[in-house]
Design a protein around this motif. Structure first.
Motif, short mmCIF file in Angstrom:
data_model
loop_
_atom_site.label_atom_id
_atom_site.label_comp_id
_atom_site.label_asym_id
_atom_site.label_seq_id
_atom_site.Cartn_x
_atom_site.Cartn_y
_atom_site.Cartn_z
N GLU A 79 -24.33 34.58 -89.25
CA GLU A 79 -24.80 35.07 -87.96
C GLU A 79 -26.24 34.62 -87.74
OE1 GLU A 79 -22.82 37.01 -89.93
OE2 GLU A 79 -21.20 36.56 -88.51
N SER A 91 -13.75 33.53 -89.53
CA SER A 91 -14.51 34.46 -90.40
C SER A 91 -15.32 33.72 -91.46
CB SER A 91 -13.56 35.45 -91.10
OG SER A 91 -12.74 36.07 -90.16
N THR A 137 -17.63 36.80 -77.45
CA THR A 137 -16.47 37.34 -78.16
C THR A 137 -16.86 37.82 -79.56
OG1 THR A 137 -16.01 35.05 -78.69
CG2 THR A 137 -14.63 36.04 -77.02
N GLY A 138 -18.15 37.83 -79.85
CA GLY A 138 -18.61 38.26 -81.16
C GLY A 138 -20.10 38.02 -81.22
N PHE A 172 -21.41 42.71 -76.65
CA PHE A 172 -21.60 41.30 -77.02
C PHE A 172 -22.33 40.53 -75.90
CE2 PHE A 172 -17.54 41.59 -79.80
CZ PHE A 172 -18.27 41.98 -80.91
N GLN A 229 -16.89 46.59 -76.27
CA GLN A 229 -17.36 45.44 -77.06
C GLN A 229 -17.83 44.30 -76.15
OE1 GLN A 229 -14.43 44.12 -79.90
NE2 GLN A 229 -15.58 45.14 -81.52
N LYS A 259 -16.16 31.91 -85.08
CA LYS A 259 -15.89 33.35 -85.14
C LYS A 259 -14.45 33.60 -85.57
CE LYS A 259 -18.75 33.44 -81.25
NZ LYS A 259 -18.83 33.50 -79.79
N LEU A 267 -10.49 38.89 -75.86
CA LEU A 267 -11.11 40.17 -76.27
C LEU A 267 -10.70 41.23 -75.25
CD1 LEU A 267 -13.32 41.60 -78.15
CD2 LEU A 267 -14.92 41.11 -76.30
N SER A 275 -14.43 35.44 -72.04
CA SER A 275 -14.15 36.30 -73.20
C SER A 275 -12.87 37.12 -72.99
CB SER A 275 -15.34 37.23 -73.49
OG SER A 275 -15.41 38.27 -72.54
#
Ligand code: TYM
Length: 322
Positions: free
Chosen positions: A200, A196, A11-12, A57, A53, A193, A48, A44
């Protein structure tokens, strides 16, 4: 030989919480049993909704596993959705899952608490995760603490199915390392994630330096002794990425007074960047070789499907599906 299994949701971009909480413990175990590590792309889908994406990902997580040292000659690396048997098992064991149990699952509870309208996928999320684990006869599931409840639900469903239809599933155990069960993020909350607050695993140098230099500290002067040095976020993160003596030296200097927060954060960035240097170089090589990565995933899916087929057949037979 124990079967070891874990998954990462694409998801990221994975962060060092994912790394120290699950990826590293899983990789440390890959030679102690038969390891099955996967990219949870079906999962995911509960949060998402951008197909481009998801693909990006998913490939990214595969690159991360390989760059961090997954040995594809030994360990099975696969995309969850390459083994659609898992969706059938989700249905089968979903019939063992009381609504109340799923209503208490934290991902669903959190979504409701935040006023989001949960979809059926989010509600069924722990059942899909249980199917992931049971489909491969997993004994050990290395995860961070936030997944403990999901592994416990898996155990409940396996035990209930076995009692109802006869011994079918292996009952798994979560494996959670105390020292890395909950890695804190840049704001001191759990690194996630969705908050925020992530560092990473692999990312742009300038951005990451800025993020680390931006960690908010208290207003005590550098000279002031800090008896609570072990509670300092930068020290906690330094303990993960630096040699033990470097982390200890900084903790002692912070405690005694004389080490400024700016210098501490500079060291943290330098040590973090160094810690992942070799993996970063391997990742760059792998990124230039997408055919190889795709082949690893295809081979992994084939091996995973063979096991999945056997377990699903056993489950179908046990519950009287012809
Ligand atoms: P995901 O993708 O959210 O996280 C992947 C792994 O990273 C761990 N983790 C952390 N550990 C310590 N500190 C943190 N701040 C931190 N943040 C994340 C998670 O505990 C997890 O182990 N539902 C799973 C994926 C999954 C799975 C499975 C895992 C699907 N099927 C079967 C194990 C077995 C998830 O969303 O993880």
């Amino acid at each position: 030989m124990p079967r070891i299994l874990t998954g990462i949701k694409p998801t990221g971009i994975p962060h060092i919480g994912n790394y120290f909480g699950a990826i590293k413990p899983a990789l440390d175990l890959q030679h102690q049993g038969e390891a099955y590590y996967f990219i949870a792309d079906y999962h995911s889908m509960t949060s998402l909704f951008d197909p481009r994406q998801r693909l990006e990902f998913t490939l990214g997580v595969a690159l991360d596993w390989l760059a961090c040292g997954l040995d594809p000659a030994r360990t099975v690396l696969f995309r969850q959705s390459d083994v659609p048997e898992v969706t059938e098992l989700t249905w089968i064991i979903g019939t063992m899952a009381p609504m109340g149990l799923l209503e208490r699952a934290h991902a669903y509870k959190d979504a409701v608490a935040k006023g989001r309208t949960p979809n059926f996928g989010l509600f069924a999320y722990p059942v899909l995760m249980a199917a992931d684990i049971l489909l491969y006869n997993s004994n050990i599931v290395p995860v961070g603490r936030d997944q403990k409840q999901h592994v416990e639900i898996t155990r409940d469903l396996a035990i209930k199915f076995n009692l109802t239809y006869g011994e079918t599933f292996v009952v798994p155990e979560p494996r959670i390392r105390d020292e890395s069960a909950v890695i804190p993020g840049l704001d001191g909350q759990k690194m996630s994630k969705s908050y925020s607050n992530t560092i990473e695993l692999f990312g742009d140098e300038k951005t990451l330096r800025k993020k680390i230099m931006g960690i908010v500290m208290d207003s005590r002067t550098p000279a002031e002794p800090k008896p609570d040095a072990d509670q300092n976020l930068a020290i906690q993160l330094l303990k993960l990425v630096a040699p033990a003596e470097v982390a200890l030296d900084h903790e002692n200097r912070l405690r005694a007074g004389g080490l400024g927060y700016g210098d501490l954060k500079k060291t943290l960035f330098a040590q973090y960047w160094d810690h992942f240097a070799a993996a970063r170089a391997r990742r760059a090589e792998l990124t230039a070789n997408p055919d190889y990565v795709e082949k690893v995933l295809r081979d992994g899916a084939q091996r995973a499907r063979a096991t999945a087929g056997d377990v699903l057949a056993r489950a179908r037979k046990a519950c009287g599906l012809a």
